[in-house]
Each structure stands twice: as structure tokens, then as C-alpha cells.
Design a protein around this motif. Sequence first.
Motif, mmCIF file in Angstrom:
data_model
loop_
_atom_site.group_PDB
_atom_site.id
_atom_site.type_symbol
_atom_site.label_atom_id
_atom_site.label_comp_id
_atom_site.label_asym_id
_atom_site.label_seq_id
_atom_site.Cartn_x
_atom_site.Cartn_y
_atom_site.Cartn_z
ATOM 1 N N SER A 191 0.020 -11.868 -0.294
ATOM 2 C CA SER A 191 -0.479 -10.740 0.006
ATOM 3 C C SER A 191 0.037 -10.178 1.374
ATOM 4 N N SER A 216 -4.898 -8.392 -0.786
ATOM 5 C CA SER A 216 -5.004 -8.699 -2.175
ATOM 6 C C SER A 216 -5.430 -10.244 -2.394
ATOM 7 N N SER A 222 -5.344 -4.478 -6.376
ATOM 8 C CA SER A 222 -5.349 -3.742 -5.051
ATOM 9 C C SER A 222 -6.139 -4.262 -4.022
ATOM 10 N N ASN A 577 1.262 -1.487 -3.283
ATOM 11 C CA ASN A 577 -0.009 -2.346 -2.608
ATOM 12 C C ASN A 577 0.179 -2.354 -1.213
#
Length: 667
Positions: A191, A216, A222, A577
Motif C-alpha cells: 500500500s 490500506s 480504501s 487508492n
Amino acid sequence: MIAPSPTPVREDADSDRDAASSTTTSNVVIEDVNQGCLVYCSVNSIGIIKEQGVFLEREWMKFEIQASGQGSRETSLTVLRNKVRKHALSKVHIQVVKMAEQQKEAVIENVAEAMTESYMKETEAVFRTAYHLAKINRPFSDLESLIELQELNGIKMGSILHSHYSATQITKHVANELQSKIVSSIIASSSKLAVLIDEASSLSHKAVMTVSVKASVQEEESPEFIFLELVELENQRADGIVEGLLTCLTNAGFTEEWLLENLVTFVTDGASVMLGKKSGLATRLTLRFPELFEWHCVKHRLELAVSDAVDEVNTVNHFKAFMHKLYSLYSMSNKNERELKDPAAELGSQLLRTGRVLDVRWVASSFQTVHAVWTSLGALVQHFKNACSDERRSNNEKQMYRGLLDRVQSPEFLCDLGLMYDTLHELSVLSQELQARSITLLRAEHLLKCTIRVIHSFKESPGEKYGEALEAKESGVYRSIALKRNTKLKFINPGQSLQSLVNNLEQRLSFEDETIKDLSILAQSKWPSNPSIRHGEEQVKRLCKRFNLCTDQALYGMRDLLEEPNSEPNDLKPLINCMKTFPVSTAECERNFSLMNNISTDKRAVQLASNISNLMLININGPPTSKFDPRKYTRTWLKSHHAASSVHSRQCSVKTPAESKFVLNIL
């Protein structure tokens, strides 16, 4: 029960039989003149190892083996020894001995497992109790009394780990394990990471820095805010803050190589030590992470814009000074506050607590004060009238209340109050929206532009409360209050104040950064009416290059979105994201400091920053007590600590509570 083993070679068979002879002969016993096999008696059945020619002889099980022959005693004993030896070396006896040993080991394992399970449950009960105290911000001195209560209810809680020191160690262990699992999940999901920091002073006057991240925890989820640590700073210079931040990230499990690839943004307030161009914290971080996107908290920028507007318009400062006078009048005198309640009750108006306006607090706090004065205006007028005619007050006090009365019942003050009400209401709503955890930079930019347009429209079309004030000015009456003009009062020029506020908002809250312009390509409201299939291609390439994303995948996703605007292409999710990872403000840090103040009260001010950090991590990131599973933490705890039922540690002393004479007399 065991399964039959393959027939070994002769050398191995001979060695096994010799060993069996030496170890199993002792299992053969003599009862008077009869002999038998104790192993046969303990096993009774050979189960699944039974095969042709292999069975338990009844004579050895019933102790019916006797010496045969009519010769001498020596001959009879020799024959008997041969029988014993032959039995000991028999295939069935060897298998039965192995089976008996395995059964014995299984019994020991079952007993050990049962004992371990008992120890685990008692340790888990203590862990759950300590965790509950951490979640509700209670001192660990309550642990002993809670354990005593649970024992009275019949729950076994062990004999150790009942002290506040044990509770501190338990929360430290749980916090470390919880942080390790969260960081491992972030790293495994690859992430993108945002770092938010803010500094303050604890109740014990120590300089501390709260470090939160946004990432994340699992792939394609999300991003969410995660509290990382409360760091005690050696000094508050930029070099000390950088060292504390990098040490915090390293100790949590983030390597510099991983951060170079996945750290995308850094958010803080506008202090010079943070955003100084020459040697500020952000400048030092960008030297180590060249592609890092630094961001000044939008909420702090909003406050600075309002402060600049107040400084530019002097009449607003007069309004601010009068509101501070009201605040000091009622906050520092219980008598005045009590006297205000009577006229409020007579008028049936709601009495709200007043505070400071346009001060160091957020805009929302200023609006609450203006709202309180607007709602309680009738009660204020009546209280000032009563104070002016109160013979118990001195002439100076009467004169002060007469001056306050002349101001609050003037139409000029009412118009100023209505104008500030409408303006601060819009800014308060914007400020609260900017605090939302799910807000993105694009959404914040949209809200800001809308708010600026609304405030600018007040110049042509008055807001709700300012419109009411203008009507009351024309009629001379507002809510049965007779308005009297006050020519000495300097009122606020609406056009000047509103234009100054709009100018400062546009200057302070500019979203003109190149990265934000590239991110705006994801906002469909900014697309042309008939976009090309290659619309936004250059912006997507720049974003992917800066934040280490797959360019081809993002381009395919962007084209899918252009073809079907209502869809959510999977290929575009990494970029979306990444955009959601960018925090708009440091409101999360402010929440962390609020929690820190709830934990570190006057009676708990001596706590170490590390212990406060552990409590904050459990409180913010940990599940509720009802969903907390202590077993995963007790297993790692028992690798280096004692269980709650351990007898190898000093046992807790049983305290006899002091008896109350009053209770005894009643009983």
C-alpha cells in the motif's frame, strides 16, 4: 494403537530383539509359581496391528504360565527362563510394548494439554481485563479490584499478574503485537503510505509528537488512518523531529527501501520548524525521499486565512473584543452566570455557554459562541437591565452594565452579530467537512470553492441572520427588544469584511500544486463534454512515475473509465487508492492529542510517553473488548513470561478489606 511396521532385515531385527529383551523382561512378573505379562494386561487388545499369527496369549494375560518338566529345580528354572525370553523376543510382545509406551505418552500429552488449557484460560481472563481498562481509559490500579470481583463471581483468574505493573506489561505486549500485525499487513499489501505528524506538550510538560499513517491494511481496500506512536522528543528542532520520526517508522517495521517506493505524502501544520524552506522538517525529508509530496494542513490554513481577514478589518477586532468581554464576564463569575439563568427562564430562551471568538480555537468554536449570544440575546439584555438597577452593585459596576446594555440593544451590534453568524456558520460547516476521515483533496477543493462563492454572494444577497437583523433595524424591534441606535459604536462594513475574507481564503487555500492538478483528471466534473479516448494520458503518466505505479495498467483503467464513466475499473484502483491516501488535514493528530489528554489526567501525569502511546494504540486501533481475542496474544506472552497460574513466581497476597462498623451494625 499403532500400525504394523515392515519386516526389518535380520541385523536390525536381532538388535531390536536384544533391546526388547533387555527392556521388556521386567514386564514379566511371578505370582507364587505362575507368571504373566503386565504389558498384556494393560493393553488388553492389539487393535489394528493384529495380523496372521499375531495375537495376545491368554496364558500370559491371566498369569497362568508355569514351569514344566519333572526334573530338578535348576532344570525347571532354565525352562521357565527360556519361555520368558522367547515371549520377550516375540513379535507380538515387541509391538505391544511400543503400543503401551505410546499410550503412556498420549496420556501425558493429554494431561499437559489440559493443564496448559487451564493456564491459558486464566491468563486470557487477566489479559481481557487489562485490555478492557485500556479501552475505557481507566487507571491500572483498578485491575486488582476487578480481578477480585471476577473471582467472587466464580471465575478463575490465577494467582499472579494482578498488579498494575503486570497490567502495564500486558498492554505493552498487546500494543507491540497489534502494531506489528498492522505494519506487516500494510507492507504485504504494498500500500501507498501517508505520514501525519503534530507536536504538543503533555500534561507532564514533555515535548511529544504524535505519528499517524494512512494506508490500506489489505489490498484493494480504501486507506484508513492508523495511529503509530506517541514519540517523546529530545528537542523540538527540525533535526530532532526528523530523527524521532524516522526512528519511529523503522522501529515499527518500515525499512528505508520500502519507504522510498511507497511513502507518497507528508502532512503537518504550518510551523516554520515543519515547513521551513531551508532546513524545515519537510525539506529534510524530501532530501531522503525525493518524490515525497508535502502538504500543509487545510484546517490550519483556513484558520490563518480567517486570522488575516480579522487583522485587516479593524471593526471586526472591536466585535472580537466585546465578545471576549462577555466571555470573561460570565466565565469568571458564578454569580453573573447564575443571575443570567433567571431572565433566560422568564423569556423561555435557551441559555448556551459563551466562549472566545476568532481566537486560537477552531472556527467551529467561534461559531458556537456567536450562536450562543444570538440565542441568548434577550436574556443578556434583561440581565444587564437588572444589573443596572441593582442597588447592591457599585456605581462602577452599574456604569459597566449600562454600557454593555447600550451595545447589545443597538441595531449596529445586532447587524454585526448576524453578519458574523452567517459567515462563521459557513466556515464552521467547511471546517467540520475538512475533518472527515474519508475526504479527499479533490472533494476539499470543491467544498472550498463552493464556500468562497457562498461568502462572496453575501455581498449582494444577505444571509439568513443578517437579513433578520436588517429587518429588525428597520422596525426598531427584535424579539420584543427595543433597539436604540448607538452612534459611538463602530460597526462592521459588510462589503469590506466579506471581500477581505474571500481574498485571504483564495490566497491561503490555493490548490495550484502540479500534483493536485494531475489528480483532478480523476474528477469527471472537470472533463470536457466529449473527452478523447486519450484524455488525461499525460497526467496519469506523471502520477504513476512519481508514485511508483504501473503506468500501462493505469492507462488501461483510465480508458475504461472514459468509455464507461459510471464504472469503477479495477486497473484504475491503485491510482484511485493512492489519491485517497493523501490526507487533507491533520485532524487525526488533533484527535490523538484529545485522547492523550483523556488518558494523561492530573492523577496519571507521571506516566511515561511510551506507556501513554501503548494505551492510545490499543484505544484507537484495537477492536472492542467484546471482539478482542486474547489467545493470540497470550501464546506469544507465554514464550517469555509466566502464566497467571504459575507457581514459579511470587504469589499475590490476599488483602482483607477493612470492615465498616456501619455495615456490621446493619447486618
